[in-house]
Write an enzyme that holds these catalytic residues in place. Structure first.
Site, PDB file in Angstrom:
ATOM      1  N   SER A   1       0.857  -1.194   0.000  1.00 25.88           N
ATOM      2  CA  SER A   1       0.000   0.000   0.000  1.00 25.88           C
ATOM      3  C   SER A   1       0.890   1.240   0.000  1.00 25.88           C
ATOM      4  CB  SER A   1      -0.876   0.041   1.251  1.00 25.88           C
ATOM      5  OG  SER A   1      -1.498   1.300   1.378  1.00 25.88           O
TER       6      SER A   1
ATOM      7  N   TYR B   1      -1.601  -0.905  10.639  1.00 24.12           N
ATOM      8  CA  TYR B   1      -1.790  -1.135   9.200  1.00 24.12           C
ATOM      9  C   TYR B   1      -0.645  -0.512   8.405  1.00 24.12           C
ATOM     10  CZ  TYR B   1      -3.956  -1.212   4.575  1.00 24.12           C
ATOM     11  OH  TYR B   1      -4.201  -1.436   3.235  1.00 24.12           O
TER      12      TYR B   1
HETATM   13  N1  LIG Z   1      -8.880  -0.717  -0.867  1.00 19.47           N
HETATM   14  C1  LIG Z   1      -7.840   0.078  -0.835  1.00 19.47           C
HETATM   15  O1  LIG Z   1      -7.934   1.317  -1.003  1.00 19.47           O
HETATM   16  C2  LIG Z   1      -6.469  -0.494  -0.614  1.00 19.47           C
HETATM   17  C3  LIG Z   1      -5.357   0.373  -0.773  1.00 19.47           C
HETATM   18  C4  LIG Z   1      -4.089  -0.144  -0.608  1.00 19.47           C
HETATM   19  C5  LIG Z   1      -3.920  -1.478  -0.317  1.00 19.47           C
HETATM   20  N2  LIG Z   1      -4.993  -2.296  -0.151  1.00 19.47           N
HETATM   21  C6  LIG Z   1      -4.744  -3.715   0.140  1.00 19.47           C
HETATM   22  O2  LIG Z   1      -5.401  -4.504  -0.831  1.00 19.47           O
HETATM   23  C7  LIG Z   1      -5.692  -5.783  -0.285  1.00 19.47           C
HETATM   24  C8  LIG Z   1      -7.176  -6.101  -0.523  1.00 19.47           C
HETATM   25  O3  LIG Z   1      -7.938  -5.140   0.198  1.00 19.47           O
HETATM   26  P1  LIG Z   1      -9.446  -4.787  -0.151  1.00 19.47           P
HETATM   27  O4  LIG Z   1      -9.551  -3.330  -0.121  1.00 19.47           O
HETATM   28  O5  LIG Z   1      -9.892  -5.533  -1.366  1.00 19.47           O
HETATM   29  O6  LIG Z   1     -10.152  -5.348   1.177  1.00 19.47           O
HETATM   30  P2  LIG Z   1     -11.492  -6.148   1.430  1.00 19.47           P
HETATM   31  O7  LIG Z   1     -12.545  -5.785   0.470  1.00 19.47           O
HETATM   32  O8  LIG Z   1     -11.737  -6.003   2.887  1.00 19.47           O
HETATM   33  O9  LIG Z   1     -11.081  -7.681   1.128  1.00 19.47           O
HETATM   34  C9  LIG Z   1     -10.234  -8.394   1.965  1.00 19.47           C
HETATM   35  C10 LIG Z   1     -10.196  -9.843   1.524  1.00 19.47           C
HETATM   36  O10 LIG Z   1      -9.298 -10.565   2.394  1.00 19.47           O
HETATM   37  C11 LIG Z   1      -9.990 -11.708   2.922  1.00 19.47           C
HETATM   38  N3  LIG Z   1      -9.445 -12.023   4.254  1.00 19.47           N
HETATM   39  C12 LIG Z   1      -9.502 -11.266   5.385  1.00 19.47           C
HETATM   40  N4  LIG Z   1      -8.927 -11.915   6.406  1.00 19.47           N
HETATM   41  C13 LIG Z   1      -8.470 -13.095   5.910  1.00 19.47           C
HETATM   42  C14 LIG Z   1      -7.792 -14.207   6.475  1.00 19.47           C
HETATM   43  N5  LIG Z   1      -7.444 -14.230   7.772  1.00 19.47           N
HETATM   44  N6  LIG Z   1      -7.486 -15.259   5.681  1.00 19.47           N
HETATM   45  C15 LIG Z   1      -7.844 -15.255   4.371  1.00 19.47           C
HETATM   46  N7  LIG Z   1      -8.480 -14.236   3.770  1.00 19.47           N
HETATM   47  C16 LIG Z   1      -8.796 -13.177   4.540  1.00 19.47           C
HETATM   48  C17 LIG Z   1     -11.467 -11.288   2.945  1.00 19.47           C
HETATM   49  O11 LIG Z   1     -12.368 -12.375   2.951  1.00 19.47           O
HETATM   50  P3  LIG Z   1     -12.894 -13.096   4.312  1.00 19.47           P
HETATM   51  O12 LIG Z   1     -13.387 -12.036   5.220  1.00 19.47           O
HETATM   52  O13 LIG Z   1     -13.927 -14.060   3.816  1.00 19.47           O
HETATM   53  O14 LIG Z   1     -11.714 -13.847   4.873  1.00 19.47           O
HETATM   54  C18 LIG Z   1     -11.533 -10.546   1.610  1.00 19.47           C
HETATM   55  O15 LIG Z   1     -11.642 -11.470   0.556  1.00 19.47           O
HETATM   56  C19 LIG Z   1      -5.319  -5.714   1.193  1.00 19.47           C
HETATM   57  O16 LIG Z   1      -4.031  -6.268   1.382  1.00 19.47           O
HETATM   58  C20 LIG Z   1      -5.287  -4.220   1.463  1.00 19.47           C
HETATM   59  O17 LIG Z   1      -4.458  -3.892   2.557  1.00 19.47           O
HETATM   60  C21 LIG Z   1      -6.270  -1.842  -0.288  1.00 19.47           C
END
Ligand SMILES: NC(=O)c1ccc[n+]([C@@H]2O[C@H](COP(=O)([O-])OP(=O)(O)OC[C@H]3O[C@@H](n4cnc5c(N)ncnc54)[C@H](OP(=O)(O)O)[C@@H]3O)[C@@H](O)[C@H]2O)c1
Length: 277
Positions: free
Chosen positions: A159, A173
């Protein structure tokens, strides 16, 4: 005049194809992971997506025609069990591992949550330790797919807050994402001679369940967009494009790289710092 391409030119197929690759995507049931999974399936990859919820995985996999398995990658046992399952599904050969699952937690410095260290541990267990243990467990499978001309690939989702911490009280985070970037470089150095590349994608803001919490700090989608030099949130194409690059012939000689895909946010912050000199 712009010509409409009806056929993909051979050079683009050569450089950017991921067709036939075995790809594991953690956190693939929603958000960024599902965006990437959907487009990799459309590009002809064999995708196995995973997250903790069996139901969410099943629904996501059915919607994009991929395979799925429920797993928890926030602990070593879960990572090792997942790697054993991947070995069965993909006949011991994994071309691309996308460590995307992540979680966040925010709490002002002067307030301590009921459970001691709970938020900090939750974030580090998944974002940092899980990423490391799953990569470690998948090394034999990646080795089986790796060749000098066509390395196996690991893509970690970091990120921009791992590069420049945000103003929100997300200490764990932000630090976890800096650790992801650091581990990316270290694993890249470890695995290069085995023809396994390790790179990280550092996204800026992408609208997912994770960013819904921003509104509780008064950051509406419009306000967020205004802070981004390119004036919009990141989307599915932005996330997929970077992953296709890292997974295909185009990115085969690239390892240890942290790629900001952020609409110019990090660059703009650095320029602002300079302008105060
Ligand atoms: N959205 C943004 O603006 C942003 C920006 C920079 C980086 N990121 C990074 O991008 C990645 C995806 O984020 P997102 O925004 O798509 O978040 P999200 O919509 O909350 O999705 C998170 C995913 O991770 C899974 N997960 C959570 N805990 C888990 C565990 N213990 N074991 C296996 N799977 C698990 C969740 O499914 P379950 O709950 O079913 O496990 C879900 O599929 C993350 O690493 C986040 O830090 C996001």
């Amino acid at each position: 005049m712009t010509a409409t391409l009806t056929k993909v030119p051979p050079i683009l197929n050569h450089l950017f194809s991921v067709s036939g690759k075995n790809v594991l995507i953690t956190g693939g049931s929603r958000g960024i992971g599902l965006m990437i999974a959907k487009n990799f399936v459309q590009a002809g990859a064999n995708v196995l997506l995973t997250s903790r919820s069996e139901e969410a995985c099943k629904e996501a996999a059915q919607s994009i025609q991929s395979q799925y398995v429920a797993s928890n990658v926030a602990n070593r046992e879960g990572c090792e069990a997942l790697a054993r399952h991947v070995a069965q599904v993909f006949d011991n050969r994994l071309d691309v591992l996308i460590n995307n699952a992540g979680t966040s937690w925010g709490e002002p410095l002067d307030r301590k949550s009921g459970k001691a260290n709970w938020g900090f541990d939750k974030v580090f267990d998944l974002n940092v330790k899980g990423m490391f243990y799953l990569t470690q467990a998948c090394i034999p499978l990646l080795q089986n797919a790796a060749t000098p001309d066509n390395p196996a690939r690991v893509i970690n989702v970091g990120s921009i807050v791992g590069l420049i911490p945000q103003s929100a009280p997300t200490h764990a985070y932000d630090a976890s994402k800096a650790a992801v970037h650091s581990l990316t470089k270290k694993l890249a150095a470890d695995l290069a001679r085995q023809h396994i590349t390790v790179n990280a994608l550092a996204p800026g803001f992408v609208q997912t369940r994770m960013t819904q919490g921003l509104e509780s700090w008064g950051a509406t989608p419009e306000k967020v967009a205004q802070t981004i030099p390119l004036q919009r949130w990141g989307n599915e194409d932005d996330m997929t494009g970077a992953c296709i690059y890292f997974s295909s012939r185009a990115g085969a000689w690239c390892t240890g790289v942290i790629l900001n895909v952020d609409g110019g946010a990090v660059g703009a912050i650095q320029v602002q710092l300079d302008s105060k000199l």
